[in-house]
Design a protein around this motif. Structure first.
Motif, short mmCIF file in Angstrom:
data_model
loop_
_atom_site.label_atom_id
_atom_site.label_comp_id
_atom_site.label_asym_id
_atom_site.label_seq_id
_atom_site.Cartn_x
_atom_site.Cartn_y
_atom_site.Cartn_z
N ARG A 256 -5.16 -37.51 -8.74
CA ARG A 256 -3.73 -37.94 -8.65
C ARG A 256 -3.46 -39.10 -7.62
NH1 ARG A 256 0.62 -33.54 -8.29
NH2 ARG A 256 1.96 -35.24 -9.19
N ARG A 260 -4.85 -41.11 -11.39
CA ARG A 260 -5.13 -40.66 -12.83
C ARG A 260 -4.30 -39.58 -13.25
NH1 ARG A 260 -11.43 -38.91 -12.97
NH2 ARG A 260 -10.71 -38.31 -15.01
N ARG A 261 -3.87 -39.61 -14.48
CA ARG A 261 -3.23 -38.84 -15.35
C ARG A 261 -3.80 -37.75 -15.83
NH1 ARG A 261 -1.61 -37.49 -20.33
NH2 ARG A 261 -3.16 -38.56 -21.26
N ILE A 262 -3.30 -36.59 -15.44
CA ILE A 262 -3.85 -35.29 -15.78
C ILE A 262 -3.74 -35.03 -17.22
CG2 ILE A 262 -4.46 -32.83 -15.52
CD1 ILE A 262 -5.30 -34.73 -13.16
N PRO A 263 -4.79 -34.88 -18.20
CA PRO A 263 -4.52 -34.61 -19.64
C PRO A 263 -4.01 -33.27 -19.85
CG PRO A 263 -6.94 -34.87 -19.18
CD PRO A 263 -6.09 -35.29 -18.09
N GLY A 266 2.49 -32.94 -20.29
CA GLY A 266 3.45 -33.71 -20.91
C GLY A 266 3.55 -33.89 -22.54
N LEU A 312 6.15 -30.81 -11.51
CA LEU A 312 6.19 -31.45 -12.70
C LEU A 312 6.86 -30.90 -13.70
CD1 LEU A 312 3.73 -32.69 -11.36
CD2 LEU A 312 2.52 -32.77 -13.59
N ILE A 317 7.69 -32.13 -17.54
CA ILE A 317 6.02 -32.47 -17.90
C ILE A 317 5.35 -31.29 -17.64
CG2 ILE A 317 3.95 -33.61 -17.11
CD1 ILE A 317 5.73 -35.79 -15.78
#
Length: 385
Positions: A256, A260-263, A266, A312, A317
């Protein structure tokens, strides 16, 4: 006629449907009024297909007849299997191979590539839909075995839809926990409102094209990275964490900080935890206890708890179905690039249901686009350009 632009048709009502409803504010999914948790825990995938296609849950007698008819259609013509083998040898992507094979199946349909049989278009669509739904697992299992240099395993009509796929994939009948878990996963993915692939199939159906065209189009839409494939991304992250030898929370913190986005977190609709994620998390726990390997369960649980503590969920999210489905499929021994094709295998039942429902009161889907090109242009002869 409104000229308000709604990119991606977001928030635009285009149809009415009795099939499924998603309440993203409270995290609720229902099929024809039945809560997804009740269906996943109390009904088989065959029962769910019957519900979507016929409007009610079947009696025991109706289910036995429906499941037998479905099982009787599992065999795929040798010409299709030869094509599947050729695609595997050419290192074709699984979703592309599935798209090609599904389109090819129409050539061997007893009803032919027709819009309407003697008993009307709805029954023809249901029969063709039943054949597609029955044969897709056979195609996928044969493709994966061909990639491994192995011959396909013939379908077993005595096994359930879920159990038969795992059997054709591995050559071994699955244990009860694996079969039940995979059956649940199929139910959870069977339908989900007018997502991109379902809408694609429905648009194709609105032209009165046949079911093969609609399902093939749905597969194409699902193959895009913004629709299917997030569970593959989750598994790639989990493997990356494992290879790094870091604990999952430290890895996520570093990721983060690097932007980077954590798959798996969301969703376009859900503002709270996806109800399907709760069920798959529970089944991942069962599989982990059965195998004695809790690694993926430990990783995903730690990541969810950390990101929850980071607030989040308060931002809307939350974990979606993909955050846990990849770990479940991995625990079942399914290769990562087969996750989205399995999604298609399940969702085909929903695509077919939406096509049949929409065609019952059909209107060609024909939106408009706002023209932003030049107002006028002078045509210059080609030799003078």
């Amino acid at each position: 006629m409104s000229d308000e632009l709604k990119r991606g048709l977001e928030g635009v009502l285009v149809a009415e449907s009795e099939l499924s409803h998603v309440d993203g504010e409270v995290g609720k999914l229902v099929y024809r009024g039945y809560d997804i948790e009740d269906l996943a825990r109390g009904a088989s995938y065959e029962e769910v297909l019957y519900l979507l296609w016929h409007g009610s849950l079947p009696t025991r007698e109706e289910l036995d007849a429906f499941a037998a008819d479905l099982a009787a259609e599992r065999t795929v013509d040798d010409d299709v299997l030869d094509t599947v083998r050729t695609l595997a040898e050419a290192d074709e992507r699984p979703m592309a191979a599935l798209r090609t094979a599904t389109s090819m199946l129409s050539a061997y349909d007893p009803d032919g590539n027709v819009d309407e049989g003697d008993d009307g278009p709805t029954e023809t669509a249901r029969r063709q839909g039943r054949r597609i739904t029955a044969k897709v697992p056979t195609v996928l299992a044969a493709f994966e075995r061909a990639r491994q240099g192995e011959d396909p395993v013939a379908p077993d009509p005595d096994l359930s839809y879920a159990g038969n796929f795992l059997y054709m994939l591995t050559g071994t009948e699955p244990d009860a926990v694996s079969e039940e878990t995979f059956d649940m996963a199929l139910t959870l993915h069977a339908d989900h409102g007018l997502n991109a692939s379902t809408f694609t199939a429905m648009v194709i159906g609105s032209t009165l094209a046949d079911v093969y065209s609609g399902v093939t189009g749905g597969i194409g839409a699902l193959s895009g990275s913004l629709h299917g494939g997030a569970n593959q991304d989750v598994m790639q992250v989990l493997h990356e964490i494992d290879d790094s030898e870091k604990d999952p929370v430290s890895w996520v913190k570093d990721a983060r900080e690097d932007g980077r986005r954590i798959p798996g977190f969301g969703h376009r609709v859900y503002k709270v935890k996806d109800p399907r994620a709760n069920i798959l998390q529970e089944k991942l726990r069962d599989l982990s206890e059965s195998s004695g390997d809790t690694k993926w369960l430990d990783y995903t649980t730690a990541i969810e708890e950390y990101l929850t503590d980071e607030g989040l969920l308060e931002k809307g999210i939350a974990p979606n179905v993909d955050f846990y489905s990849g770990s479940v499929y991995d625990s079942l021994g399914i290769p990562v690039d087969m996750y989205t094709p399995i999604f298609a295998m399940s969702r085909a039942g929903g695509w077919i249901a939406h096509m049949v429902e929409y065609q019952a009161d059909n209107r060609l889907i024909r939106p408009r686009a706002r023209y932003t090109g030049p107002e006028s242009a002078e045509l210059v002869p080609i030799d003078e350009r």
